[in-house]
Structures are given as C-alpha cells and as structure tokens.
Design a protein around this motif. Structure first.
Motif, short mmCIF file in Angstrom:
data_model
loop_
_atom_site.label_atom_id
_atom_site.label_comp_id
_atom_site.label_asym_id
_atom_site.label_seq_id
_atom_site.Cartn_x
_atom_site.Cartn_y
_atom_site.Cartn_z
N UNK A 19 0.83 -1.21 0.00
CA UNK A 19 0.00 0.00 0.00
C UNK A 19 0.86 1.25 0.00
N UNK A 20 1.99 1.18 0.69
CA UNK A 20 2.86 2.35 0.79
C UNK A 20 3.51 2.70 -0.54
N UNK A 21 3.56 1.73 -1.43
CA UNK A 21 4.11 2.03 -2.76
C UNK A 21 3.27 3.09 -3.47
N UNK A 22 1.98 3.21 -3.05
CA UNK A 22 1.07 4.13 -3.76
C UNK A 22 0.68 5.33 -2.92
N UNK B 104 8.53 -3.71 -7.77
CA UNK B 104 7.24 -3.23 -7.26
C UNK B 104 6.16 -4.28 -7.50
N UNK B 105 6.27 -4.88 -8.68
CA UNK B 105 5.31 -5.92 -9.02
C UNK B 105 5.36 -7.05 -7.99
N UNK B 106 6.57 -7.42 -7.59
CA UNK B 106 6.68 -8.52 -6.65
C UNK B 106 6.20 -8.14 -5.26
N UNK B 107 6.44 -6.93 -4.87
CA UNK B 107 5.94 -6.52 -3.56
C UNK B 107 4.41 -6.57 -3.56
N UNK B 108 3.83 -6.08 -4.64
CA UNK B 108 2.38 -6.23 -4.79
C UNK B 108 1.98 -7.70 -4.70
N UNK B 109 2.75 -8.51 -5.39
CA UNK B 109 2.45 -9.93 -5.44
C UNK B 109 2.51 -10.60 -4.08
N UNK B 110 3.48 -10.22 -3.28
CA UNK B 110 3.58 -10.82 -1.94
C UNK B 110 2.29 -10.59 -1.16
N UNK B 111 1.85 -9.34 -1.19
CA UNK B 111 0.64 -9.02 -0.44
C UNK B 111 -0.55 -9.80 -0.98
N UNK B 112 -0.67 -9.84 -2.28
CA UNK B 112 -1.80 -10.55 -2.87
C UNK B 112 -1.72 -12.05 -2.57
N UNK B 113 -0.50 -12.57 -2.57
CA UNK B 113 -0.33 -14.00 -2.35
C UNK B 113 -0.70 -14.41 -0.92
#
Lengths: 216, 216
Positions: free
Chosen positions: A121-124, B113-122
């Motif tokens: 979330x902090x990325x955005x 960034x994509x992977x950080x998003x992915x971690x949260x989603x996973x």
DNA sequence: TCTGTTACTGCATGGTGATTCAGTAAAGTC
DNA sequence: GACTTTACTGAATCACCATGCAGTAACAGA
C-alpha cells in the motif's frame, strides 16, 4: 466473509470517542491482517464491533483515513512494545535476543502480514509511505541504541552500529517474506538459526548467545 | 488515471488469440506495477491497448484470472531472462555477479514493485501463492546451481549451497523493501555494496569481484 | 428537569466497474 | 461466394459500498 445485515441492538451503547476510536482501529488492523486491505469494507469493521457502518465514518471521515490511522496505530503499538521489551532485559545481549525473539518473523509478533500489506500500500499512498518510514526509522534507532550499548559494555564488536541495524532490519524483512509468502520450504528452527547467525555476525557474538532468553 | 470513454476505431483490428493475450498480459503487469492491484481496472487495461473492455474479459474470463495469469507471465519472463543471463557469463563468479547486478533491487530489473504487490496478494489468493512459490523455487535453484558450479571450479567456498541461495534470496527481498518502500535513507551504492558483501560472505569471495561485469 | 452536546443509527443515494449479451466484422474453409 | 469460426464491440445490467443526511438516544451540566 459473509455480509450480514446490520442488526440494531435494543439499547444503544455509547462510548467515549477516544475509546471507540481505539476499538475501531484495533478491529480494522485485525481485519486487514486477516483478509487484506483489498477486502476491507467499512461495514465489516462496523459489524465486528456491533455498531453501524455510519459510526465508523463518524469517527474517521473516510475509509482511506481509517486505513492510514490503523497503520499508524499498529506501528505505535509495536514500537512501544519493542521499547518496553528491550528496556526490561539487563544486558545488551539479552535485549537484542529478546527483540529478535519477538520480531523475527518466526517469533511471537503477529503483525507481519499487516506489514507486508502495508509495504504494498505504501508504494502508492504517500501517507502510508510516511508512516512506514517513521516506523522503520524508530525501529532502526532502537536497534542501533542496543548495539551501541553493547559495544560500550564490550558485549558486542561492531564498527558501524547504524549500518548493522540497517542490515539486520533488511534481513528480517526478507525473512518475513520467505516465512509468510513462500512459507513451508524451511523449518522455523532453521530460519531462526539463520537470523541469529546473520545478526551474530553483525555484532560479533556467537549466535547461540542470542537464543531467546527465558523470561521473554 | 483519467478515464476516457472507449472510442471505437474505424476498422477493427483483429489478432491471433495468443498474441492478443500476451499483449494484454504485458499491459496488465505494466499497470499493476505503476498503479497497484487495487487500482487496476479492466477498462484501463483495455484502454491502454485501444480495445474494448469486453475483449479483455473475452480472453480472460474474470479479473482475478487476468491478474493471476499476469503474475505467472511476468514470473516466467523474469526467470527466462535470469537463465539467459547466467548462461552467458563464462565463470561462476561472472554469473553470480551478473545475476546480482540485475536482480538486486538497485539493478536493472524493474519488476520489484510488481513482486511486492504480489507478496501481499499471495497472502490471500492461493493461486498467486502457488505461482510465487514456484518462481521463488526456480530462482533459488538457478542460484544454487551457480554456487555449486563455482564450488566445483574452486571459485567459491561454501558448505551449503542451497542454504546460501536461500539466505541470499531473503536478503535481496529485504533489500527490495528497504529500497522501494522506505526508499531514500541509504544510497544505492551503499546498498549495492552491502548486497555484495553479504553474498560474498556466503560464497567465500571478496565482494569486489562480484561487481557488475562489463558486458552485463 | 431542562438544555446542549456528543455519540450514534437507519435509510437513501450515487458512483463505480465487473460481467453479460446480442450482435458485427474479419479470417478461414470448401 | 456461401458458411463457419473466431475475435471483437456497444450497450446494458447488476451488485456493491462508501458516504451523506436527517434524526434519535445517551449523557453532562445547571
């Protein structure tokens, strides 16, 4: 998450605003931790406290604000606990060991999922990034203090306490990802051991002395 | 993100399904990287390709499916590149250095960034967790292979290549969090140096020899 | 007990955005 | 050139929730 309709109670409960706010923040963090920010609905928060959705909005103008304050609150909470914990132990070694035992992702601290959500979330959201940065900073400062302390008493050997604190933090974050996202490949014990090994290397002590102290 | 209404083109373009699917996946990962999963709307994906939202749904039954496939696709892409990169260098040292230069969060790999998003989603979606686990595993295997290779040629000294690969992975993940979420406290150079230092320690070489090779 | 303030509720509304569907056009087949 | 298949579109629909609002109940102070 089933969405039951809001059911009013016979007699309204009424609480002091600051108490109610804290209740709501606690519930919010719990829900984010369980279901993620994506799935968070104001009505879920409300329902988990048996109040109307409108009350949540009454105390926190918008959902965004609620989320931001929830993270701030959770951060404060964790940091306070860290400071209490590290204050308690008599030696720097004990303090560092206790901190590790709690905050390594294999430890008692239950908040790691929340933080992983928070990173994304902090990325955005600039607000969340700000919160994250402050927590991170305070955490590293506490850690730096413990290390410097240990260097002062001769317990540790470390040329660059600040850098060491930074590296230890990074390693713990990375372990959290491994433990929670890619969970299952390594045993908890081995992960613990590796964490202590890396930390031990940084401060120049035998990893074994960092094992979780009895009282923690 | 402005939401312009969809404007039909005079003559419809029409592509082979597999090409179109790939286009859509590429656009999707780009959008997730820029705006996050939260903000991803099917109509944004469609618009960025000048097609109708319905087309996206035509190729990917649901949004969830689209997201899952997008991560899978991105993962495949990154791993293929890793394998190509490491195959190119002549020595194990060169291979490891090249991999680091790309995949340390300070490197050219834009996907963090994509992977950080992915971690949260996973944390929530089993499908994504599965994808994440596989990528993670293949990555570690490539890394393990390089390390063992280096041990074989005498370039490296390392008693436990698998463990080392695991620890290096964890450290890189942690660095990514520091670099992208809490960005700004440390310079890119220092982070790079620390990454090489930790990796160097693991495989028993001087960090300097891991500096980015000329050809990478 | 009256009065004002603060915490709280039920209901309505409005925007959003995924998904559906009935059809259209390009390409392929014979 | 008829006929089928496949890629594609425009225009609904439909559920969902955050937020707004007009009022109601608890409590505090006099």
């Amino acid at each position: 998450m089933p969405k039951l309709p809001y059911a009013p109670s016979m007699t309204r409960s009424r609480k002091d605003a600051s108490l109610r706010r804290e209740e709501i923040l606690r519930a919010t963090t719990a829900l984010i931790e369980k279901e993620g920010i994506q799935a968070l609905r104001i009505s879920d928060v409300a329902q988990s406290l048996q109040v109307s959705p409108a009350l949540v909005v009454y105390h926190f103008r918008t959902k965004e604000e609620l989320i931001a304050e929830a993270f701030t609150w959770a951060a404060q909470r964790d940091l306070d606990r860290l400071e209490k914990l590290t204050a308690a132990a008599p030696s720097a070694v004990g303090r560092l060991g206790t901190a590790l035992a709690w905050y390594a992702p294999t430890g008692q601290a239950k908040g790691w999922k929340l933080w992983i959500e928070g990173w994304a979330a902090a990325l955005r959201e600039p607000t969340l990034r700000q919160v994250g940065r402050e927590v991170d900073l305070r955490w590293k400062e506490s850690l730096t203090a413990v290390i410097q302390d240990g260097v002062g008493t001769g317990e540790f050997t470390c040329a660059d306490a600040r850098g060491a604190a930074w590296r230890i933090t990074a390693v713990l974050d990375g372990l959290a990802v491994q433990a929670l996202v890619h969970q299952g490949v390594q045993s908890r014990e081995r992960m613990d051991e590796w964490a202590r090994q890396i930390v031990g290397r940084e401060v120049g002590v035998d990893p074994a002395v960092l094992e979780r102290p009895a009282g923690a």
